[in-house]
Design a protein around this motif. Structure first.
Motif, mmCIF file in Angstrom:
data_model
loop_
_atom_site.group_PDB
_atom_site.id
_atom_site.type_symbol
_atom_site.label_atom_id
_atom_site.label_comp_id
_atom_site.label_asym_id
_atom_site.label_seq_id
_atom_site.Cartn_x
_atom_site.Cartn_y
_atom_site.Cartn_z
ATOM 1 N N TRP A 83 0.850 -1.306 -0.048
ATOM 2 C CA TRP A 83 -0.034 0.049 0.171
ATOM 3 C C TRP A 83 1.004 1.106 -0.250
ATOM 4 O O TRP A 83 2.017 1.304 0.517
ATOM 5 N N HIS A 89 -3.216 8.603 5.026
ATOM 6 C CA HIS A 89 -3.885 7.727 4.474
ATOM 7 C C HIS A 89 -2.924 6.525 3.888
ATOM 8 O O HIS A 89 -1.607 6.868 3.424
ATOM 9 N N TYR A 91 -2.979 3.536 0.310
ATOM 10 C CA TYR A 91 -3.525 3.354 -1.229
ATOM 11 C C TYR A 91 -3.275 2.262 -1.492
ATOM 12 O O TYR A 91 -2.048 1.954 -1.659
ATOM 13 N N LEU A 120 -11.665 4.802 -2.789
ATOM 14 C CA LEU A 120 -10.729 6.133 -2.620
ATOM 15 C C LEU A 120 -11.959 7.317 -2.434
ATOM 16 O O LEU A 120 -12.668 7.718 -3.215
ATOM 17 N N GLU A 127 -3.619 15.434 -3.241
ATOM 18 C CA GLU A 127 -4.003 13.773 -3.301
ATOM 19 C C GLU A 127 -4.353 13.292 -4.428
ATOM 20 O O GLU A 127 -3.802 12.056 -4.684
ATOM 21 N N ILE A 131 -2.267 10.166 -6.332
ATOM 22 C CA ILE A 131 -2.625 8.794 -6.713
ATOM 23 C C ILE A 131 -2.560 8.710 -8.154
ATOM 24 O O ILE A 131 -2.156 7.428 -8.679
ATOM 25 N N GLN A 206 -8.692 2.655 0.206
ATOM 26 C CA GLN A 206 -7.992 3.727 0.803
ATOM 27 C C GLN A 206 -8.226 3.440 2.408
ATOM 28 O O GLN A 206 -9.596 3.032 2.467
#
Length: 212
Positions: A83, A89, A91, A120, A127, A131, A206
């Motif tokens: 992740w 956070h 992801y 997500l 952010e 991503i 997430q």
């Protein structure tokens, strides 16, 4: 050559600092190991017949990292292995392979939930830029935004929908019959598009970082 020696008091403080750093590191490693076991145990309870390869992919270990320079200033966090951490956070991106297939919006959310996560939720342009930096431009990914009725958009995390901080493609959302949202790349760049929830797409999961 005559070597200078530290005063005894400074030497003791220096040794204590080294021991403190070593003890803290060991405690953090132990904590991450325990958390990994707990998460894996819960993961197995939700679906007892998961394969070893699935466990290894999702929660075989935790990656921990820190912020700050001094030991006393460091803030430690964990994310499951594979992740990616950003902000507060973690992801994880599904990939269309022999192991993982594309799924509908509901199926995608269930897959995220089974890992202790959700689809997500994008909080800022920074952010989204982070991503999309590791997404495939030729693919589309479900995010955790959906229409609960009459164009009332909601995030799966219950985070309030802020219309002034959205990243729709030009002309989107475009249809009352398209109630789920993907993020994809067009000539204008990355943005959001509403599509039918039954469509099969990849997705981004997430979860909150595990704070230590």
């Amino acid at each position: 050559m005559i070597q200078e020696k530290l005063p005894q008091g400074e030497m003791v403080c220096w040794i204590l600092r080294l021991w403190s750093a070593a003890v803290i590191s060991m405690l953090l490693l132990s904590t991450c190991f325990i958390i990994s076991c707990v998460v894996t145990y819960q993961f197995m309870l939700e679906k007892p017949n998961r394969t070893l390869s699935e466990l290894h992919t999702y929660h075989s270990s935790l990656t921990w990292f820190s912020e700050g320079t001094m030991v006393s200033e460091k803030s430690w966090s964990c994310c499951p292995k594979n992740w990616k951490p950003f902000g507060s956070h973690c992801y994880w991106v599904t990939k269309h392979t022999s192991t993982y297939s594309k799924a509908s919006w509901n199926e995608s959310e269930k897959n995220c939930f089974s890992m202790g996560a959700h689809l997500l939720v994008i909080h800022s342009k920074e952010e989204q830029d982070f991503i999309t930096g590791f997404l495939n431009r030729d693919a589309a990914y479900f995010i955790g935004l959906w229409d609960s009725g009459h164009r009332q958009w909601q995030w799966v995390s219950q985070t309030p929908y802020n219309a002034s901080a959205t990243f729709w493609h030009k002309g989107e959302p475009s249809s009352d019959d398209e109630k789920c949202v993907i993020i994809n790349h067009l000539n204008s760049g990355w943005g959001w598009n509403d599509i039918p929830c039954s469509g099969k797409q990849q997705s981004v999961c997430q979860m909150k970082e595990i704070q230590l």
